[in-house]
Design a protein around this motif. Sequence first.
Motif, PDB file in Angstrom:
ATOM      1  N   VAL A 227      13.359  -6.387 -45.303  1.00  0.00           N
ATOM      2  CA  VAL A 227      13.000  -7.795 -45.421  1.00  0.00           C
ATOM      3  C   VAL A 227      12.932  -8.182 -46.900  1.00  0.00           C
ATOM      4  CG1 VAL A 227      11.794  -7.981 -43.223  1.00  0.00           C
ATOM      5  CG2 VAL A 227      10.541  -7.187 -45.239  1.00  0.00           C
ATOM      6  N   ALA A 228      13.073  -9.479 -47.142  1.00  0.00           N
ATOM      7  CA  ALA A 228      13.051 -10.018 -48.506  1.00  0.00           C
ATOM      8  C   ALA A 228      11.679 -10.606 -48.802  1.00  0.00           C
ATOM      9  CB  ALA A 228      14.132 -11.086 -48.664  1.00  0.00           C
ATOM     10  N   SER A 229      11.433 -10.876 -50.071  1.00  0.00           N
ATOM     11  CA  SER A 229      10.175 -11.473 -50.493  1.00  0.00           C
ATOM     12  C   SER A 229      10.459 -12.801 -51.185  1.00  0.00           C
ATOM     13  CB  SER A 229       9.434 -10.532 -51.453  1.00  0.00           C
ATOM     14  OG  SER A 229       8.155 -11.029 -51.760  1.00  0.00           O
ATOM     15  N   TYR A 230      10.044 -13.874 -50.542  1.00  0.00           N
ATOM     16  CA  TYR A 230      10.267 -15.223 -51.089  1.00  0.00           C
ATOM     17  C   TYR A 230      11.725 -15.424 -51.504  1.00  0.00           C
ATOM     18  CZ  TYR A 230       5.180 -15.191 -51.267  1.00  0.00           C
ATOM     19  OH  TYR A 230       3.850 -15.102 -50.937  1.00  0.00           O
ATOM     20  N   GLY A 231      12.621 -14.922 -50.685  1.00  0.00           N
ATOM     21  CA  GLY A 231      14.042 -15.157 -50.907  1.00  0.00           C
ATOM     22  C   GLY A 231      14.721 -14.217 -51.877  1.00  0.00           C
ATOM     23  N   GLY A 232      14.016 -13.193 -52.351  1.00  0.00           N
ATOM     24  CA  GLY A 232      14.618 -12.276 -53.311  1.00  0.00           C
ATOM     25  C   GLY A 232      14.381 -10.823 -52.962  1.00  0.00           C
ATOM     26  N   MET A 233      15.159  -9.953 -53.612  1.00  0.00           N
ATOM     27  CA  MET A 233      15.000  -8.505 -53.480  1.00  0.00           C
ATOM     28  C   MET A 233      15.194  -7.875 -54.843  1.00  0.00           C
ATOM     29  SD  MET A 233      17.099  -7.378 -50.054  1.00  0.00           S
ATOM     30  CE  MET A 233      16.617  -7.949 -48.421  1.00  0.00           C
ATOM     31  N   SER A 234      14.386  -6.850 -55.114  1.00  0.00           N
ATOM     32  CA  SER A 234      14.543  -6.124 -56.373  1.00  0.00           C
ATOM     33  C   SER A 234      15.912  -5.458 -56.421  1.00  0.00           C
ATOM     34  CB  SER A 234      13.456  -5.057 -56.506  1.00  0.00           C
ATOM     35  OG  SER A 234      12.171  -5.639 -56.482  1.00  0.00           O
ATOM     36  N   ILE A 235      16.494  -5.433 -57.608  1.00  0.00           N
ATOM     37  CA  ILE A 235      17.782  -4.786 -57.826  1.00  0.00           C
ATOM     38  C   ILE A 235      17.547  -3.422 -58.454  1.00  0.00           C
ATOM     39  CG2 ILE A 235      19.976  -4.930 -59.077  1.00  0.00           C
ATOM     40  CD1 ILE A 235      19.793  -6.948 -56.863  1.00  0.00           C
ATOM     41  N   ILE A 286      17.308  -8.695 -42.849  1.00  0.00           N
ATOM     42  CA  ILE A 286      16.962  -9.921 -42.123  1.00  0.00           C
ATOM     43  C   ILE A 286      17.974 -11.024 -42.459  1.00  0.00           C
ATOM     44  CG2 ILE A 286      15.393 -10.705 -43.950  1.00  0.00           C
ATOM     45  CD1 ILE A 286      13.582 -11.845 -41.736  1.00  0.00           C
ATOM     46  N   PRO A 287      18.473 -11.745 -41.475  1.00  0.00           N
ATOM     47  CA  PRO A 287      19.468 -12.799 -41.743  1.00  0.00           C
ATOM     48  C   PRO A 287      18.917 -13.889 -42.660  1.00  0.00           C
ATOM     49  CG  PRO A 287      19.314 -12.304 -39.386  1.00  0.00           C
ATOM     50  CD  PRO A 287      18.181 -11.605 -40.048  1.00  0.00           C
ATOM     51  N   ASP A 288      19.820 -14.450 -43.462  1.00  0.00           N
ATOM     52  CA  ASP A 288      19.422 -15.525 -44.378  1.00  0.00           C
ATOM     53  C   ASP A 288      18.214 -15.112 -45.220  1.00  0.00           C
ATOM     54  OD1 ASP A 288      21.438 -17.278 -43.398  1.00  0.00           O
ATOM     55  OD2 ASP A 288      20.153 -17.740 -41.685  1.00  0.00           O
ATOM     56  N   ALA A 289      18.274 -13.872 -45.709  1.00  0.00           N
ATOM     57  CA  ALA A 289      17.139 -13.328 -46.459  1.00  0.00           C
ATOM     58  C   ALA A 289      16.791 -14.180 -47.669  1.00  0.00           C
ATOM     59  CB  ALA A 289      17.450 -11.893 -46.899  1.00  0.00           C
ATOM     60  N   SER A 290      17.796 -14.805 -48.284  1.00  0.00           N
ATOM     61  CA  SER A 290      17.541 -15.606 -49.481  1.00  0.00           C
ATOM     62  C   SER A 290      16.777 -16.883 -49.173  1.00  0.00           C
ATOM     63  CB  SER A 290      18.852 -15.946 -50.195  1.00  0.00           C
ATOM     64  OG  SER A 290      19.691 -16.716 -49.366  1.00  0.00           O
ATOM     65  N   SER A 291      16.618 -17.204 -47.907  1.00  0.00           N
ATOM     66  CA  SER A 291      15.850 -18.394 -47.518  1.00  0.00           C
ATOM     67  C   SER A 291      14.430 -18.038 -47.074  1.00  0.00           C
ATOM     68  CB  SER A 291      16.546 -19.137 -46.367  1.00  0.00           C
ATOM     69  OG  SER A 291      17.846 -19.532 -46.742  1.00  0.00           O
ATOM     70  N   THR A 292      14.096 -16.756 -47.128  1.00  0.00           N
ATOM     71  CA  THR A 292      12.777 -16.314 -46.679  1.00  0.00           C
ATOM     72  C   THR A 292      11.686 -16.946 -47.533  1.00  0.00           C
ATOM     73  OG1 THR A 292      13.698 -14.183 -46.018  1.00  0.00           O
ATOM     74  CG2 THR A 292      11.316 -14.310 -46.234  1.00  0.00           C
ATOM     75  N   SER A 293      10.696 -17.522 -46.894  1.00  0.00           N
ATOM     76  CA  SER A 293       9.596 -18.163 -47.616  1.00  0.00           C
ATOM     77  C   SER A 293       8.316 -17.342 -47.570  1.00  0.00           C
ATOM     78  CB  SER A 293       9.326 -19.553 -47.030  1.00  0.00           C
ATOM     79  OG  SER A 293       8.997 -19.458 -45.652  1.00  0.00           O
ATOM     80  N   GLU A 294       8.400 -16.130 -47.008  1.00  0.00           N
ATOM     81  CA  GLU A 294       7.229 -15.266 -46.893  1.00  0.00           C
ATOM     82  C   GLU A 294       7.336 -14.075 -47.836  1.00  0.00           C
ATOM     83  OE1 GLU A 294       5.267 -14.649 -42.720  1.00  0.00           O
ATOM     84  OE2 GLU A 294       7.432 -14.645 -42.430  1.00  0.00           O
ATOM     85  N   ASP A 295       6.185 -13.521 -48.172  1.00  0.00           N
ATOM     86  CA  ASP A 295       6.135 -12.264 -48.900  1.00  0.00           C
ATOM     87  C   ASP A 295       6.569 -11.137 -47.972  1.00  0.00           C
ATOM     88  OD1 ASP A 295       5.201 -10.511 -51.148  1.00  0.00           O
ATOM     89  OD2 ASP A 295       3.770  -9.860 -49.628  1.00  0.00           O
ATOM     90  N   SER A 296       7.285 -10.166 -48.509  1.00  0.00           N
ATOM     91  CA  SER A 296       7.760  -9.057 -47.676  1.00  0.00           C
ATOM     92  C   SER A 296       6.605  -8.268 -47.075  1.00  0.00           C
ATOM     93  CB  SER A 296       8.657  -8.134 -48.507  1.00  0.00           C
ATOM     94  OG  SER A 296       8.025  -7.748 -49.702  1.00  0.00           O
ATOM     95  N   SER A 297       5.515  -8.109 -47.823  1.00  0.00           N
ATOM     96  CA  SER A 297       4.363  -7.370 -47.296  1.00  0.00           C
ATOM     97  C   SER A 297       3.773  -8.068 -46.079  1.00  0.00           C
ATOM     98  CB  SER A 297       3.294  -7.228 -48.373  1.00  0.00           C
ATOM     99  OG  SER A 297       3.745  -6.447 -49.449  1.00  0.00           O
ATOM    100  N   LEU A 475      23.198 -13.367 -53.427  1.00  0.00           N
ATOM    101  CA  LEU A 475      23.978 -12.136 -53.580  1.00  0.00           C
ATOM    102  C   LEU A 475      23.087 -10.909 -53.472  1.00  0.00           C
ATOM    103  CD1 LEU A 475      26.382 -13.203 -56.457  1.00  0.00           C
ATOM    104  CD2 LEU A 475      27.114 -12.331 -54.221  1.00  0.00           C
ATOM    105  N   GLY A 476      21.927 -10.951 -54.112  1.00  0.00           N
ATOM    106  CA  GLY A 476      21.045  -9.782 -54.143  1.00  0.00           C
ATOM    107  C   GLY A 476      20.436  -9.422 -52.818  1.00  0.00           C
ATOM    108  N   THR A 477      20.383 -10.373 -51.896  1.00  0.00           N
ATOM    109  CA  THR A 477      19.836 -10.101 -50.565  1.00  0.00           C
ATOM    110  C   THR A 477      20.917  -9.896 -49.516  1.00  0.00           C
ATOM    111  OG1 THR A 477      19.713 -12.480 -50.102  1.00  0.00           O
ATOM    112  CG2 THR A 477      17.737 -11.446 -51.014  1.00  0.00           C
ATOM    113  N   GLY A 478      22.187  -9.937 -49.920  1.00  0.00           N
ATOM    114  CA  GLY A 478      23.264  -9.749 -48.960  1.00  0.00           C
ATOM    115  C   GLY A 478      23.518 -10.950 -48.079  1.00  0.00           C
TER     116      GLY A 478
END
Length: 517
Positions: A227-235, A286-297, A475-478
Amino acid sequence: MKRFLAAALATSICVTAFAGCGNNNNGSSAASASKNESSAVSTSSTASAATGETDFSTQDPYTVKLLIPGDAKTEDCKEVSEAASKILQEKYNTTLDITRVGFGSYPDQVNLMLSSGEKLDVLYNNRDIFVSAVNNGQIVPMEEYLSEYGPDLLTEIPEERWACTSLNGKKYAVPANKEIAVSWGFACVKEMADATGVDYSNIKTEDDLLPLLEAAKEKFPDVWPVVASYGGMSIMNTADDLGADIGSLEDCTNPDDTTVVNFFATDTYKDIVERRYAWTQKGLIIPDASSTSEDSSAQIAAGKGFGMFTNTKPGIEGELEKKTTKEMLVFTLTPVYTSTTRLDILWYIAHNSEKPERAVQVLNEIYTNPELENICINGIEGKHFEIKDESKGIVGYPEGVDGTNTGYPSYPWAWPNEMISYTWEGDPEDIWQQTSDWNDSAVISPAMGFSWDNSSVLNQVTACKNVKSKYENALGTGSIDPATALPAFLQELEDAGVNDIIQEKQKQLDAWLASNS
């Protein structure tokens, strides 16, 4: 407990002076420990270096408004502010007003408050606003206030760290005393990982995660493996962005390569985003990970997610367990390194502060007073935390409270000096010594201490930032296909002037390297 706090502060002085930029602050530790131990014993006594012969309790009354990220209830913030103010009013005739804003909306709130002229004195922010905030006049230099109102900061923060938060010879930010080295990795729910039956003992790279993620998807079809965190993922990388903006050393663990490149144009970045897009197509992200508005935790706590990309450090498992309420397994996927950017949590004085000297004074007290720092970090004893072992300074949640329902979550790393705070149960008892050792173990970037000044390319920086916001998280969240999106991203960066930025940054870095050789 005050006896413990005094000892904790004295100990922290001995273990916190890594090298921000490489060297210990030897010579001042014994004196600092002595003076700060006495200040921690009684909040009514005067902090020795901070006050000298001046009785600051006779100052005009003033309220310092402090802004920091992290969800919290308004009424709880008010209660914590009142507890902190009892200390500050007695010593400085100062009231503290703590405002917390959720991580997802925090950047917008900072921009709004800095641009609107709304009352704001001191604020947390990441390294990435440093150069632009200085050049746009949004933050003020601390130089003229430190000797009188923040002398402990001058004493306790090594000059090498100050160099990382200075520009054109002026100190603009207090770096948080925490881990200043980083490695990147992946965290997941241990019980679920064990249930897959996969031998995960040899996972060392992002590629190595694939069998575990596929097994998790099969075993738990209703849970997203990543899962992503607020639309992002660490690289997962070891790039040094040299302070801010585009233009990086691709691998700062290589001391012989100081070539500034567009990291987004490297094969390293291309491999990462291609892998993540492929994982998304397999249903592993998770689909549309870059649109996630929640924290991954929060998603993992709610049972929606199995794992997430994260930074790693001593105690990261306990920190994540507090937020997810689950035992977490963490894989380290990159070497431990440090750079100017790794002094990543900075405390600034806002340009709209009516009395910047009072803001510096409050920062000085929070940084050196364990009782005050613990209130700010952990909240109210008996409500947000309780003492589990007084002699060791270990705390935990009261019965019925956890990371999902507390009105004032604890984020020690976000405050000025976590090294003088309590240890949370679940963390190693010697967490602060481990943190110091971690810092000392890091590979140091050859550009450590370099401060980038973007004033001559501000238009290009702004244009490239807009392009990054369009593509980077997707890009970073696929979430988008790099086969078409990455070339478009790179072309738009070129059109926005990325090469001008890289050329200017290389010029400044070369000059800095020559002067520091």
